[in-house]
Design an enzyme around this catalytic site. Structure first.
Site, PDB file in Angstrom:
ATOM      1  CE  LYS A 190      -3.378  -0.297  -2.010  1.00  0.00           C
ATOM      2  NZ  LYS A 190      -3.728  -1.718  -1.982  1.00  0.00           N
TER       3      LYS A 190
ATOM      4  CE  LYS B  14      -5.767  -7.669  -6.306  1.00  0.00           C
ATOM      5  NZ  LYS B  14      -4.933  -7.380  -5.126  1.00  0.00           N
TER       6      LYS B  14
HETATM    7  O1  NPG Z   1      -4.523  -0.447  -9.816  1.00  0.00           O
HETATM    8  O2  NPG Z   1      -3.462  -2.281 -10.244  1.00  0.00           O
HETATM    9  C1  NPG Z   1      -3.845  -1.392  -9.464  1.00  0.00           C
HETATM   10  C2  NPG Z   1      -3.410  -1.479  -8.003  1.00  0.00           C
HETATM   11  C3  NPG Z   1      -4.468  -1.934  -7.100  1.00  0.00           C
HETATM   12  O3  NPG Z   1      -3.971  -1.507  -4.835  1.00  0.00           O
HETATM   13  C4  NPG Z   1      -3.892  -2.270  -5.755  1.00  0.00           C
HETATM   14  N1  NPG Z   1      -3.230  -3.429  -5.686  1.00  0.00           N
HETATM   15  O4  NPG Z   1      -3.010  -4.492  -2.368  1.00  0.00           O
HETATM   16  O5  NPG Z   1      -4.372  -5.112  -3.908  1.00  0.00           O
HETATM   17  C5  NPG Z   1      -3.351  -4.549  -3.536  1.00  0.00           C
HETATM   18  C6  NPG Z   1      -2.469  -3.829  -4.531  1.00  0.00           C
HETATM   19  C7  NPG Z   1      -1.261  -4.630  -4.989  1.00  0.00           C
HETATM   20  C8  NPG Z   1      -0.449  -4.107  -5.959  1.00  0.00           C
HETATM   21  C9  NPG Z   1      -0.940  -5.843  -4.438  1.00  0.00           C
HETATM   22  C10 NPG Z   1       0.667  -4.808  -6.410  1.00  0.00           C
HETATM   23  C11 NPG Z   1       0.185  -6.534  -4.879  1.00  0.00           C
HETATM   24  C12 NPG Z   1       0.982  -6.016  -5.860  1.00  0.00           C
END
Ligand code: NPG
Length: 373
Positions: A163, A263
């Site tokens: 990130k 997603k």
């Molecule tokens: O491994 O499930 C995982 C996390 C992946 O970084 C991830 N998800 O920004 O896409 C994103 C983030 C996220 C997590 C977004 C939780 C919203 C809620």
């Protein structure tokens, strides 16, 4: 099949380590679990809308409200349904894709369980295990980040996604690349925190051999992503911008991305996800399955989807212990750098009712005759 009642539970799963992105920090994962009671059995799913609308517009209180007042009653009124009909029944109600996805997923689960087939077979999976990656949260210091990355590589993850945010990008990526060497698949994700104005700075990421840069710019700015794509060598992958098959087709036609993160909760369901997968496969656009820190119920469904042939890049489907000490299903574990697809009927996993009970902090059942708490 006919839906008889829709049971909602809010659960709170403690995270083993806080999860920080350019937009938010989570210390626990609050999810809405759906148990769909039907004449052919019970279907399970989760709604991954966050507490606040910071990843995108949906949030958990909103999901509870729209499922209770609008989407749930529409399904209860619909009579005989099939998984493919869910989308049509809910189509008059605009948006609310995460809530729609949760309802469709629960219908798919019970439908497949009843038919004795796995969700992965129903969707058309061609693999029995899928390579998985890890999404690494923003850390306070580069040393902490490198430690974290070392741990994930030792665990066996097939790729590292960092990130990033303005001020913590080029130098951080430089340090990680130097530390892990050139053979590790490395990606970065901006969660829309950048603008075209800083594009010149961003092109410096090109020197690190990244597999992709994910959603650097605002979710509703495909044109700017197309412009940035013309300035960067690193492929752009879109996440938040891809809200539907149509959005995916637009993005591909405009040259706004060369990779797509699918997603299901962002596009309204697993069947729309499969259509986006098919579109991408036909256009030579690699896809991978994104994640929302799911419990085992969402993880099982995402693994089923990631078994489709176009999912050629490792997804954000980490092992359970990357996020939770305890889950509401059996844990998912790494086998090398892969996780095996569940093989049983439907999702292939059952919620552990004792664990679910312990993590539940709110409960409601929506029936044709009304709501009980
Ligand atoms: O491994 O499930 C995982 C996390 C992946 O970084 C991830 N998800 O920004 O896409 C994103 C983030 C996220 C997590 C977004 C939780 C919203 C809620």
């Amino acid at each position: 099949m006919k839906i008889q009642a829709i049971e909602l539970r809010r659960i709170s799963l403690p995270l083993v380590t806080p999860f920080r992105t350019s937009q938010f920090t989570e210390y626990e994962r609050n999810l809405l679990i759906v148990a769909l009671h039907t004449d052919i059995g019970v279907g399970w799913s989760e709604c991954s809308a966050d507490d606040e609308p910071v990843y995108w517009s949906e949030y958990q209180d909103g999901a509870v409200d729209v499922i209770t007042k609008i989407l749930g009653p529409a399904l209860l009124r619909a009579g005989d349904i099939t998984p493919a009909l869910v989308e049509q029944i809910l189509a008059p109600y605009k948006g609310h894709r995460t809530s729609k996805c949760a309802l469709e997923a629960a219908v798919l689960d019970v439908w497949c369980r009843n038919a004795g087939i796995s969700l992965s077979d129903h969707l058309g999976a061609v693999r029995t295990a899928v390579p998985v990656g890890v999404s690494v949260a923003i850390e306070d210091t580069v040393e902490q980040l490198l430690d974290r990355v070392d741990g994930y590589l030792q665990d066996g993850y097939a790729r590292i996604k960092l990130k990033i945010e303005p001020g913590r990008d080029v130098e951080v990526v430089r340090a990680v690349r130097a530390h892990v060497g050139n053979d590790v698949m490395l990606e970065v994700e901006g969660n829309g925190a950048y603008s075209l104005a800083d594009a010149q700075h961003r092109t410096r990421l090109d020197e690190f051999g990244l597999t992709l840069v994910e959603q650097p710019l605002a979710f509703d700015d495909l044109r700017a992503h197309a412009a940035l794509a013309g300035m960067m060598r690193t492929p752009i992958c879109l996440d938040e911008s891809i809200v539907s098959l149509r959005a995916a087709a637009d993005a591909i036609a405009m040259g706004a991305c060369r990779v797509i993160n699918v997603k299901p909760c962002r596009v309204g369901g697993y069947l729309e996800s499969r259509r986006i997968h098919d579109l991408c496969l036909g256009n030579d656009i690699p896809v991978w399955c994104g994640g929302m820190l799911e419990s085992g119920l969402g993880r099982a469904a995402n693994l089923a989807l990631a078994g489709l042939p176009g999912f050629t890049l490792p997804g954000d489907i980490s092992a359970t212990d990357r996020y939770f000490a305890e889950d509401v299903t059996r844990p998912f574990v790494l086998s090398g750098s892969t996780i095996e697809l569940p093989t049983g009927p439907g999702l292939g996993v059952q919620p552990d009712m004792a664990a679910l009970g312990r993590f539940t902090n709110w409960h409601r059942t929506i029936r044709p005759e009304g709501i009980d708490a």
